[in-house]
Design a protein around this motif. Structure first.
Motif, PDB file in Angstrom:
ATOM      1  N   LEU A  12       0.833  -1.198  -0.148  1.00 17.71           N
ATOM      2  CA  LEU A  12      -0.222  -0.076  -0.026  1.00 17.71           C
ATOM      3  C   LEU A  12       0.813   1.300  -0.270  1.00 17.71           C
ATOM      4  O   LEU A  12       0.429   2.269  -0.710  1.00 17.71           O
ATOM      5  N   GLU A  13       1.911   1.214   0.704  1.00 18.05           N
ATOM      6  CA  GLU A  13       2.958   2.512   0.841  1.00 18.05           C
ATOM      7  C   GLU A  13       3.243   2.765  -0.661  1.00 18.05           C
ATOM      8  O   GLU A  13       3.616   3.747  -1.097  1.00 18.05           O
ATOM      9  N   THR A  14       3.774   1.504  -1.257  1.00 16.85           N
ATOM     10  CA  THR A  14       4.271   1.687  -2.671  1.00 16.85           C
ATOM     11  C   THR A  14       3.440   2.051  -3.614  1.00 16.85           C
ATOM     12  O   THR A  14       3.959   3.115  -4.622  1.00 16.85           O
ATOM     13  N   ILE A  15       2.329   1.652  -3.576  1.00 16.21           N
ATOM     14  CA  ILE A  15       1.223   2.061  -4.431  1.00 16.21           C
ATOM     15  C   ILE A  15       1.103   3.395  -4.218  1.00 16.21           C
ATOM     16  O   ILE A  15       0.836   4.525  -5.137  1.00 16.21           O
ATOM     17  N   ALA A  16       0.966   4.035  -2.937  1.00 14.50           N
ATOM     18  CA  ALA A  16       0.554   5.298  -2.622  1.00 14.50           C
ATOM     19  C   ALA A  16       1.770   6.313  -3.168  1.00 14.50           C
ATOM     20  O   ALA A  16       1.660   7.445  -3.596  1.00 14.50           O
ATOM     21  N   VAL A  17       3.033   5.740  -2.972  1.00 19.29           N
ATOM     22  CA  VAL A  17       4.092   7.005  -3.497  1.00 19.29           C
ATOM     23  C   VAL A  17       4.010   6.854  -5.139  1.00 19.29           C
ATOM     24  O   VAL A  17       4.263   7.923  -5.755  1.00 19.29           O
ATOM     25  N   GLY A  18       3.860   5.593  -5.698  1.00 17.27           N
ATOM     26  CA  GLY A  18       3.641   5.640  -7.055  1.00 17.27           C
ATOM     27  C   GLY A  18       2.731   6.707  -7.724  1.00 17.27           C
ATOM     28  O   GLY A  18       2.876   7.349  -8.625  1.00 17.27           O
ATOM     29  N   PHE A  19       1.552   6.682  -7.074  1.00 17.23           N
ATOM     30  CA  PHE A  19       0.476   7.662  -7.192  1.00 17.23           C
ATOM     31  C   PHE A  19       0.900   9.144  -7.061  1.00 17.23           C
ATOM     32  O   PHE A  19       0.568  10.053  -7.874  1.00 17.23           O
ATOM     33  N   PHE A  20       1.712   9.325  -6.030  1.00 18.20           N
ATOM     34  CA  PHE A  20       1.913  10.623  -5.497  1.00 18.20           C
ATOM     35  C   PHE A  20       3.071  11.014  -6.738  1.00 18.20           C
ATOM     36  O   PHE A  20       3.004  12.396  -7.036  1.00 18.20           O
ATOM     37  N   LEU A  22       3.192  10.167  -9.731  1.00 21.74           N
ATOM     38  CA  LEU A  22       2.248  10.587 -10.971  1.00 21.74           C
ATOM     39  C   LEU A  22       1.686  11.909 -10.860  1.00 21.74           C
ATOM     40  O   LEU A  22       1.437  12.729 -11.961  1.00 21.74           O
ATOM     41  N   ILE A  23       1.263  12.232  -9.764  1.00 23.72           N
ATOM     42  CA  ILE A  23       0.588  13.283  -9.546  1.00 23.72           C
ATOM     43  C   ILE A  23       1.374  14.726  -9.467  1.00 23.72           C
ATOM     44  O   ILE A  23       1.405  15.836 -10.016  1.00 23.72           O
ATOM     45  N   GLN A  24       2.576  14.600  -8.624  1.00 27.44           N
ATOM     46  CA  GLN A  24       3.757  15.580  -8.423  1.00 27.44           C
ATOM     47  C   GLN A  24       4.770  15.371  -9.289  1.00 27.44           C
ATOM     48  O   GLN A  24       5.480  14.134  -9.225  1.00 27.44           O
ATOM     49  N   ASN A  45       9.822  10.105 -13.287  1.00 23.15           N
ATOM     50  CA  ASN A  45       8.789  10.105 -14.423  1.00 23.15           C
ATOM     51  C   ASN A  45       7.726   9.063 -14.257  1.00 23.15           C
ATOM     52  O   ASN A  45       7.592   8.211 -13.320  1.00 23.15           O
ATOM     53  N   SER A  46       6.942   9.007 -15.210  1.00 22.26           N
ATOM     54  CA  SER A  46       5.558   8.391 -15.134  1.00 22.26           C
ATOM     55  C   SER A  46       5.888   6.862 -15.184  1.00 22.26           C
ATOM     56  O   SER A  46       5.025   5.801 -14.771  1.00 22.26           O
ATOM     57  N   GLU A  47       6.915   6.174 -16.179  1.00 23.66           N
ATOM     58  CA  GLU A  47       7.227   4.966 -16.013  1.00 23.66           C
ATOM     59  C   GLU A  47       7.725   4.442 -14.799  1.00 23.66           C
ATOM     60  O   GLU A  47       7.277   3.266 -14.332  1.00 23.66           O
ATOM     61  N   TRP A  48       8.444   5.221 -14.114  1.00 25.05           N
ATOM     62  CA  TRP A  48       9.015   4.628 -12.749  1.00 25.05           C
ATOM     63  C   TRP A  48       7.847   4.691 -11.762  1.00 25.05           C
ATOM     64  O   TRP A  48       7.646   3.812 -10.820  1.00 25.05           O
ATOM     65  N   LEU A  52       6.325   1.519  -9.643  1.00 24.93           N
ATOM     66  CA  LEU A  52       6.119   1.461  -8.175  1.00 24.93           C
ATOM     67  C   LEU A  52       4.593   1.037  -7.924  1.00 24.93           C
ATOM     68  O   LEU A  52       4.252   0.264  -7.267  1.00 24.93           O
ATOM     69  N   ILE A  53       3.707   1.482  -8.740  1.00 26.45           N
ATOM     70  CA  ILE A  53       2.352   0.964  -8.759  1.00 26.45           C
ATOM     71  C   ILE A  53       1.946  -0.514  -8.929  1.00 26.45           C
ATOM     72  O   ILE A  53       1.346  -1.272  -7.954  1.00 26.45           O
TER      73      ILE A  53
END
Length: 126
Positions: A12-20, A22-24, A45-48, A52-53
């Motif tokens: 869940l932490e890793t998904i949250a950082v991935g979405f963060f 993507l936004i920031q 960038n969005s690929e990394w 993460l997601i």
């Protein structure tokens, strides 16, 4: 059960950082004159972020389903450890390069990496 909860929460932490990430888009700044910093910038960038997601989702599913066929929990801990170590170094290097003080995100990334390391070494083996 302890490892499954750990994998679930770390996923869940890793998904949250991935979405963060993507936004920031400006978390990891770029310096075209420094090749190392330019590489570190690419980790924002969005690929990394998508990686993460995907890895976070895989960890979440493995943790929820209590799957350990072919030592998948151990492999997931190794993958998560590598990703979080790379991001901890990237965040810290970015702050040092641009003369910023360490941010809370740097510290939290290092502690997530340490948690993964301790779980991989001291956690229950199934």
């Amino acid at each position: 059960m302890k490892r499954n909860i750990f994998l679930t929460l770390t996923g869940l932490e890793t998904i949250a950082v991935g979405f963060f990430l993507l936004i920031q888009r400006n978390i990891l700044l770029d310096d075209h004159n420094d090749k190392v910093m330019h590489f570190v910038h690419q980790m924002g960038n969005s690929e990394w972020a998508a990686l993460l997601i995907v890895v976070g989702t895989a960890a979440l599913v493995i943790g929820l389903l209590n799957t350990n066929k072919y030592f998948i929990q151990t492999a997931m801990l190794i993958i998560l450890g590598g990703l979080w170590l790379a991001y901890a170094f990237s965040f810290t290097f970015s702050d040092f390069h641009f003369g910023n003080p360490l941010h809370l995100g740097d510290l939290l990334a290092w502690f997530v990496f340490l948690q993964i390391t301790f779980e991989a070494y001291f956690g229950e083996v199934r």
